[in-house]
Design a protein around this motif. Sequence first.
Motif, PDB file in Angstrom:
ATOM      1  N   ARG A   1     -31.055 -14.705  50.657  1.00 45.29           N
ATOM      2  CA  ARG A   1     -30.584 -15.877  49.912  1.00 45.29           C
ATOM      3  C   ARG A   1     -29.133 -15.685  49.472  1.00 45.29           C
ATOM      4  O   ARG A   1     -28.783 -14.656  48.889  1.00 45.29           O
ATOM      5  N   ILE A   2     -28.325 -16.703  49.737  1.00 44.72           N
ATOM      6  CA  ILE A   2     -26.907 -16.673  49.375  1.00 44.72           C
ATOM      7  C   ILE A   2     -26.576 -17.932  48.587  1.00 44.72           C
ATOM      8  O   ILE A   2     -26.784 -19.051  49.069  1.00 44.72           O
TER       9      ILE A   2
ATOM     10  N   SER B   1     -29.383 -25.743  51.906  1.00 51.46           N
ATOM     11  CA  SER B   1     -29.899 -26.746  50.978  1.00 51.46           C
ATOM     12  C   SER B   1     -29.034 -26.723  49.733  1.00 51.46           C
ATOM     13  O   SER B   1     -28.932 -25.679  49.071  1.00 51.46           O
ATOM     14  N   ASP B   2     -28.412 -27.857  49.435  1.00 50.29           N
ATOM     15  CA  ASP B   2     -27.496 -27.936  48.295  1.00 50.29           C
ATOM     16  C   ASP B   2     -26.441 -26.837  48.411  1.00 50.29           C
ATOM     17  O   ASP B   2     -25.715 -26.796  49.387  1.00 50.29           O
ATOM     18  N   ASP B   3     -26.392 -25.954  47.436  1.00 52.04           N
ATOM     19  CA  ASP B   3     -25.387 -24.884  47.447  1.00 52.04           C
ATOM     20  C   ASP B   3     -25.991 -23.535  47.813  1.00 52.04           C
ATOM     21  O   ASP B   3     -25.524 -22.487  47.352  1.00 52.04           O
ATOM     22  N   GLU B   4     -27.015 -23.542  48.646  1.00 52.25           N
ATOM     23  CA  GLU B   4     -27.662 -22.285  49.014  1.00 52.25           C
ATOM     24  C   GLU B   4     -27.831 -22.169  50.519  1.00 52.25           C
ATOM     25  O   GLU B   4     -28.131 -23.140  51.216  1.00 52.25           O
ATOM     26  N   LEU B   5     -27.607 -20.962  51.027  1.00 53.79           N
ATOM     27  CA  LEU B   5     -27.851 -20.622  52.424  1.00 53.79           C
ATOM     28  C   LEU B   5     -28.913 -19.541  52.462  1.00 53.79           C
ATOM     29  O   LEU B   5     -28.802 -18.524  51.776  1.00 53.79           O
ATOM     30  N   VAL B   6     -29.954 -19.775  53.256  1.00 53.02           N
ATOM     31  CA  VAL B   6     -30.999 -18.775  53.457  1.00 53.02           C
ATOM     32  C   VAL B   6     -31.032 -18.419  54.938  1.00 53.02           C
ATOM     33  O   VAL B   6     -31.136 -19.298  55.795  1.00 53.02           O
TER      34      VAL B   6
ATOM     35  N   GLU C   1     -35.682 -14.022  66.180  1.00 55.19           N
ATOM     36  CA  GLU C   1     -35.039 -15.246  65.680  1.00 55.19           C
ATOM     37  C   GLU C   1     -34.131 -14.919  64.498  1.00 55.19           C
ATOM     38  O   GLU C   1     -34.448 -14.046  63.679  1.00 55.19           O
ATOM     39  N   ILE C   2     -33.017 -15.618  64.415  1.00 53.96           N
ATOM     40  CA  ILE C   2     -32.179 -15.637  63.212  1.00 53.96           C
ATOM     41  C   ILE C   2     -31.925 -17.112  62.919  1.00 53.96           C
ATOM     42  O   ILE C   2     -31.290 -17.817  63.699  1.00 53.96           O
ATOM     43  N   ILE C   3     -32.465 -17.581  61.818  1.00 49.68           N
ATOM     44  CA  ILE C   3     -32.455 -19.010  61.504  1.00 49.68           C
ATOM     45  C   ILE C   3     -31.671 -19.231  60.218  1.00 49.68           C
ATOM     46  O   ILE C   3     -31.864 -18.527  59.218  1.00 49.68           O
ATOM     47  N   PHE C   4     -30.785 -20.225  60.247  1.00 53.05           N
ATOM     48  CA  PHE C   4     -29.956 -20.550  59.090  1.00 53.05           C
ATOM     49  C   PHE C   4     -30.473 -21.836  58.447  1.00 53.05           C
ATOM     50  O   PHE C   4     -30.600 -22.862  59.109  1.00 53.05           O
ATOM     51  N   ASN C   5     -30.777 -21.761  57.157  1.00 48.13           N
ATOM     52  CA  ASN C   5     -31.247 -22.931  56.418  1.00 48.13           C
ATOM     53  C   ASN C   5     -30.319 -23.190  55.240  1.00 48.13           C
ATOM     54  O   ASN C   5     -30.081 -22.291  54.424  1.00 48.13           O
TER      55      ASN C   5
ATOM     56  N   ASN D   1     -17.805 -20.656  57.791  1.00 47.36           N
ATOM     57  CA  ASN D   1     -17.937 -21.385  59.046  1.00 47.36           C
ATOM     58  C   ASN D   1     -19.337 -21.098  59.581  1.00 47.36           C
ATOM     59  O   ASN D   1     -19.572 -20.080  60.224  1.00 47.36           O
ATOM     60  N   LEU D   2     -20.266 -21.999  59.279  1.00 47.69           N
ATOM     61  CA  LEU D   2     -21.667 -21.771  59.633  1.00 47.69           C
ATOM     62  C   LEU D   2     -21.866 -21.744  61.142  1.00 47.69           C
ATOM     63  O   LEU D   2     -22.686 -20.974  61.654  1.00 47.69           O
ATOM     64  N   GLU D   3     -21.115 -22.559  61.868  1.00 43.78           N
ATOM     65  CA  GLU D   3     -21.259 -22.584  63.326  1.00 43.78           C
ATOM     66  C   GLU D   3     -20.843 -21.249  63.936  1.00 43.78           C
ATOM     67  O   GLU D   3     -21.461 -20.774  64.901  1.00 43.78           O
ATOM     68  N   ALA D   4     -19.792 -20.632  63.397  1.00 41.46           N
ATOM     69  CA  ALA D   4     -19.369 -19.318  63.887  1.00 41.46           C
ATOM     70  C   ALA D   4     -20.444 -18.274  63.607  1.00 41.46           C
ATOM     71  O   ALA D   4     -20.708 -17.395  64.441  1.00 41.46           O
TER      72      ALA D   4
END
Length: 246
Positions: A114-115, A179-184, A173-177, A137-140
């Motif tokens: 969790r970030i 939501s609001d101001d959080e990256l999991v 798998e490495i999955i990026f989720n 840069n989430l795409e990177a």
Amino acid sequence: MQRYKCIVAYDGTGFAGYQVQPGKRTVQLEIEQALSKIHKGDSVRIAASGRTDAGVHARGQVVHFDSKLQIPGERFKKALNAMLPRDISILDASPVDMDFHARFTSVRKEYRYRISLSEERDPFLRDYAYHYPYPLNLEAMKEAAQYLKGTHDFTSFCSAKTEVVDKVRTVEEIIFNTSDDELVIQFIGNGFLYNMVRIMTGTLLEVGSGKKAPAEMETILAARDRIQAGKTAPGHGLYLWKVDYA
């Protein structure tokens, strides 16, 4: 003797880690002390699917133990929860075959990191998410993660302190989720080395912040050198989420 499997959740904030350490409060020690009380002072050792470091949390840690008390799993669950501190909870307890082993018969593990991306730190998340208030840069990061998927020697992504010789693991798998101001970030694989998820997270964050290019992941893996990868992300953002068995 009857073997029991337990699914355990714990808040790692107040622990020096999972494994028993002299003079320190650990998850293993708390559970074994509770089991000893249930067994009228007899020592009962537990084995876990894996160790977690200080501050690391678990939603689906799995442990097993052998008991001469052949009682329903639900009774063990209730008895343990009545004796355990509030930062540990037994979510499920069930009898299993004697050839079941929490660590050696597992086939898949899932960790989540969790970030918190908010500009201001949230004091209520200080022990449960890594505060990282910088543009990403989430795409990177997603592109870089593709290089980590598959079967590789992950020497570059594990602590130099590890005693494990075989450092080949499969990341499914490495999955990026978001939501609001959080990256999991979800990491799913057949097993993970010491600090592997935290180092992968720290390196992906360096890609996201522009310090590394996504394609560098391939070079880092090939180097088999811990120094080539990024910093180890803090333990308090990490959760052992789930362990699967065949």
